[in-house]
Write a protein that holds these residues in place. Structure first.
Motif, PDB file in Angstrom:
ATOM      1  N   GLU A  66       0.810  -1.218   0.000  1.00  0.00           N
ATOM      2  CA  GLU A  66       0.000   0.000   0.000  1.00  0.00           C
ATOM      3  C   GLU A  66       0.845   1.270   0.000  1.00  0.00           C
ATOM      4  O   GLU A  66       0.336   2.342  -0.315  1.00  0.00           O
ATOM      5  N   HIS A  67       2.110   1.142   0.347  1.00  0.00           N
ATOM      6  CA  HIS A  67       2.994   2.311   0.411  1.00  0.00           C
ATOM      7  C   HIS A  67       4.224   1.999  -0.444  1.00  0.00           C
ATOM      8  O   HIS A  67       5.289   1.631   0.069  1.00  0.00           O
ATOM      9  N   LEU A  68       4.051   2.160  -1.758  1.00  0.00           N
ATOM     10  CA  LEU A  68       5.093   1.770  -2.709  1.00  0.00           C
ATOM     11  C   LEU A  68       6.386   2.546  -2.498  1.00  0.00           C
ATOM     12  O   LEU A  68       7.472   2.052  -2.830  1.00  0.00           O
ATOM     13  N   TRP A  69       6.309   3.754  -1.978  1.00  0.00           N
ATOM     14  CA  TRP A  69       7.507   4.564  -1.791  1.00  0.00           C
ATOM     15  C   TRP A  69       8.514   3.889  -0.871  1.00  0.00           C
ATOM     16  O   TRP A  69       9.721   4.083  -0.995  1.00  0.00           O
ATOM     17  N   LEU A  70       8.053   3.041   0.050  1.00  0.00           N
ATOM     18  CA  LEU A  70       8.956   2.373   0.986  1.00  0.00           C
ATOM     19  C   LEU A  70       9.899   1.394   0.283  1.00  0.00           C
ATOM     20  O   LEU A  70      10.909   0.982   0.861  1.00  0.00           O
ATOM     21  N   GLU A  71       9.583   1.022  -0.960  1.00  0.00           N
ATOM     22  CA  GLU A  71      10.477   0.126  -1.689  1.00  0.00           C
ATOM     23  C   GLU A  71      11.792   0.808  -2.044  1.00  0.00           C
ATOM     24  O   GLU A  71      12.745   0.144  -2.479  1.00  0.00           O
ATOM     25  N   CYS A  72      11.866   2.124  -1.867  1.00  0.00           N
ATOM     26  CA  CYS A  72      13.126   2.841  -2.098  1.00  0.00           C
ATOM     27  C   CYS A  72      14.154   2.564  -1.004  1.00  0.00           C
ATOM     28  O   CYS A  72      15.322   2.936  -1.146  1.00  0.00           O
ATOM     29  N   TRP A  73      13.731   1.916   0.081  1.00  0.00           N
ATOM     30  CA  TRP A  73      14.607   1.666   1.214  1.00  0.00           C
ATOM     31  C   TRP A  73      14.805   0.167   1.394  1.00  0.00           C
ATOM     32  O   TRP A  73      13.871  -0.617   1.199  1.00  0.00           O
ATOM     33  N   SER A  74      16.009  -0.228   1.774  1.00  0.00           N
ATOM     34  CA  SER A  74      16.306  -1.646   1.995  1.00  0.00           C
ATOM     35  C   SER A  74      17.028  -1.820   3.327  1.00  0.00           C
ATOM     36  O   SER A  74      17.658  -0.881   3.844  1.00  0.00           O
ATOM     37  N   VAL A  75      16.931  -3.018   3.878  1.00  0.00           N
ATOM     38  CA  VAL A  75      17.538  -3.337   5.180  1.00  0.00           C
ATOM     39  C   VAL A  75      18.400  -4.581   5.011  1.00  0.00           C
ATOM     40  O   VAL A  75      17.938  -5.580   4.436  1.00  0.00           O
ATOM     41  N   ASP A  76      19.648  -4.545   5.496  1.00  0.00           N
ATOM     42  CA  ASP A  76      20.466  -5.758   5.424  1.00  0.00           C
ATOM     43  C   ASP A  76      20.226  -6.613   6.664  1.00  0.00           C
ATOM     44  O   ASP A  76      19.421  -6.263   7.540  1.00  0.00           O
ATOM     45  N   HIS A  77      20.929  -7.737   6.754  1.00  0.00           N
ATOM     46  CA  HIS A  77      20.641  -8.705   7.819  1.00  0.00           C
ATOM     47  C   HIS A  77      21.048  -8.213   9.203  1.00  0.00           C
ATOM     48  O   HIS A  77      20.618  -8.778  10.214  1.00  0.00           O
ATOM     49  N   THR A  78      21.852  -7.136   9.279  1.00  0.00           N
ATOM     50  CA  THR A  78      22.261  -6.614  10.589  1.00  0.00           C
ATOM     51  C   THR A  78      21.481  -5.372  11.000  1.00  0.00           C
ATOM     52  O   THR A  78      21.794  -4.765  12.022  1.00  0.00           O
ATOM     53  N   GLY A  79      20.492  -4.966  10.187  1.00  0.00           N
ATOM     54  CA  GLY A  79      19.672  -3.815  10.553  1.00  0.00           C
ATOM     55  C   GLY A  79      20.148  -2.493   9.988  1.00  0.00           C
ATOM     56  O   GLY A  79      19.605  -1.445  10.353  1.00  0.00           O
ATOM     57  N   VAL A  80      21.153  -2.511   9.094  1.00  0.00           N
ATOM     58  CA  VAL A  80      21.621  -1.283   8.457  1.00  0.00           C
ATOM     59  C   VAL A  80      20.691  -0.946   7.294  1.00  0.00           C
ATOM     60  O   VAL A  80      20.412  -1.791   6.444  1.00  0.00           O
ATOM     61  N   ILE A  81      20.218   0.298   7.252  1.00  0.00           N
ATOM     62  CA  ILE A  81      19.235   0.730   6.251  1.00  0.00           C
ATOM     63  C   ILE A  81      19.933   1.592   5.202  1.00  0.00           C
ATOM     64  O   ILE A  81      20.784   2.420   5.531  1.00  0.00           O
ATOM     65  N   SER A  82      19.572   1.395   3.942  1.00  0.00           N
ATOM     66  CA  SER A  82      20.177   2.158   2.849  1.00  0.00           C
ATOM     67  C   SER A  82      19.101   2.563   1.852  1.00  0.00           C
ATOM     68  O   SER A  82      18.003   1.985   1.817  1.00  0.00           O
ATOM     69  N   PHE A  83      19.427   3.572   1.044  1.00  0.00           N
ATOM     70  CA  PHE A  83      18.537   4.032  -0.020  1.00  0.00           C
ATOM     71  C   PHE A  83      18.848   3.256  -1.287  1.00  0.00           C
ATOM     72  O   PHE A  83      19.960   2.774  -1.484  1.00  0.00           O
ATOM     73  N   VAL A  84      17.851   3.128  -2.169  1.00  0.00           N
ATOM     74  CA  VAL A  84      17.988   2.286  -3.350  1.00  0.00           C
ATOM     75  C   VAL A  84      19.068   2.800  -4.297  1.00  0.00           C
ATOM     76  O   VAL A  84      19.643   2.041  -5.072  1.00  0.00           O
ATOM     77  N   SER A  85      19.381   4.090  -4.258  1.00  0.00           N
ATOM     78  CA  SER A  85      20.361   4.681  -5.154  1.00  0.00           C
ATOM     79  C   SER A  85      21.397   5.462  -4.355  1.00  0.00           C
ATOM     80  O   SER A  85      21.110   5.964  -3.264  1.00  0.00           O
ATOM     81  N   GLN A  86      22.612   5.529  -4.892  1.00  0.00           N
ATOM     82  CA  GLN A  86      23.648   6.317  -4.235  1.00  0.00           C
ATOM     83  C   GLN A  86      23.371   7.816  -4.357  1.00  0.00           C
ATOM     84  O   GLN A  86      23.816   8.603  -3.519  1.00  0.00           O
ATOM     85  N   ASP A  87      22.672   8.197  -5.405  1.00  0.00           N
ATOM     86  CA  ASP A  87      22.294   9.605  -5.594  1.00  0.00           C
ATOM     87  C   ASP A  87      20.998   9.872  -4.842  1.00  0.00           C
ATOM     88  O   ASP A  87      19.901   9.812  -5.401  1.00  0.00           O
ATOM     89  N   ILE A  88      21.138  10.131  -3.566  1.00  0.00           N
ATOM     90  CA  ILE A  88      19.950  10.327  -2.734  1.00  0.00           C
ATOM     91  C   ILE A  88      19.382  11.717  -2.995  1.00  0.00           C
ATOM     92  O   ILE A  88      20.129  12.696  -3.110  1.00  0.00           O
ATOM     93  N   PRO A  89      18.063  11.857  -3.162  1.00  0.00           N
ATOM     94  CA  PRO A  89      17.460  13.165  -3.447  1.00  0.00           C
ATOM     95  C   PRO A  89      17.764  14.181  -2.347  1.00  0.00           C
ATOM     96  O   PRO A  89      17.964  13.828  -1.184  1.00  0.00           O
TER      97      PRO A  89
END
Length: 327
Positions: A254-277
């Motif tokens: 329901e909130h497609l925008w959240l797909e821009c964010w990912s989480v690795d197995h240790t809980g570190v969160i990153s943005f889908v692209s290196q060029d963050i808006p």
């Protein structure tokens, strides 16, 4: 609230404790073993959950010390061991200099013995806590002062001569009332309350706005990873990663925008692209972010009730405060 001093009757006639130390980080566990070894305590070091279970099943120790385990939540281990070994003293380690009082009160209320710092500069307090657990206070005590000499009873002074009856004394004249003008000059008018200015609207007329402002993408990334870092004091990295992913998965449909964010197995969160808006999140995106953080905190609440209070007490950044304030 101070942790109760729970001395262990099993060790009253021994000069050492048999201890299981569950801690994955060797830079934390090795100084603890060295410090507690000064009192000849026998310590079994466990680096993961499997080793901890094996040590507990082979021989129930006098004390269990639980730090951070990479493959499990220290609070899950604490809860299971507290239920299985009801008379076993359990101390939880935190990796900070100061112990969060809210967390300490929660652990003691759940049957734990204490929460203490595993920092090298605080290990003397851990050592002293173990001495108290054994029913011995081996800390240096100040020399007892000699008892003060008994006070010599002095004779009571002779009674003062009786005063003259009050009826023979002239009555003092009544105070003169202040003139009305003096009263008016001394009286101070009540302070007037300042008139508050009307809040400046943040949106155009006719359109309601829930938020004064939102975060930028960069601030969002920093705030999410700060929440993970704070949570490492109470959960393992794998647990934090699973909690973020579980909340993320339940919302992305329901909130497609959240797909821009990912989480690795240790809980570190990153943005889908290196060029963050560079721009701020829209209100709809900020709403999605709040739902994600709320889902993560809900998972944490299953272990520590009102976990958001721990976040508030951890001196978070203004960005994290802005998130939790709007939850």
């Amino acid at each position: 609230m101070e942790a109760p001093n729970r001395s262990n009757p099993k060790v009253q006639d021994r000069d050492f404790l048999q201890i299981v130390l569950a801690e994955s980080n060797s830079t934390i566990s090795e100084p603890i073993v060295a410090e507690l070894g000064k009192d000849q305590h026998r310590i079994v070091r466990c680096a993961n959950l499997q080793e901890t279970n094996r040590a507990m099943d082979s021989h129930v120790p006098d004390l269990l010390i639980i730090g951070n385990l990479e493959d499990s939540s220290c609070l899950e281990v604490f809860r299971e061991c507290a239920q299985k070994f009801q008379n076993l003293p359990i101390i939880l380690l935190c990796h900070t200099l100061e112990v969060n009082q809210f967390f300490k009160d929660w652990v003691v209320a759940k049957g734990g013995c204490d929460v203490m710092s595993g920092s090298p500069t605080k290990l003397h307090l851990l050592r002293q806590g173990l001495q108290n657990l054994m029913g011995r206070d081996q800390s240096v005590e100040p020399a007892q002062a000699a008892p003060a000499p008994a006070k010599i009873q002095e004779p009571a002074p002779p009674p003062a001569p009786a005063s003259k009856p009050a009826s023979n004394l002239p009555s003092p004249p009544p105070p003169l009332p202040k003139p009305p003008q003096a009263i008016a000059q001394n009286a101070k008018p009540a302070p007037k309350e300042p008139v508050k200015a009307a809040p400046i609207p943040t949106s155009s007329p006719g359109k309601s706005s829930r938020f004064q402002q939102t975060l930028t993408y960069q601030q969002t990334l920093a705030a999410l990873n700060e929440i993970s870092e704070i949570s490492l004091k109470y959960f393992g990295g794998l647990v934090i990663g699973n909690y973020w992913k579980k909340a993320h998965k339940s919302l992305t449909a329901e909130h497609l925008w959240l797909e821009c964010w990912s989480v690795d197995h240790t809980g570190v969160i990153s943005f889908v692209s290196q060029d963050i808006p560079q721009e701020n999140l829209t209100e709809r995106q900020f709403e999605s972010l709040l739902l994600w953080v709320k889902g993560f905190l809900k998972e944490c609440d299953r272990i520590i009730a009102d976990y958001i209070e721990l976040l508030r007490q951890s001196n978070p950044s203004e960005q994290v405060k802005q998130i939790i304030t709007n939850l």
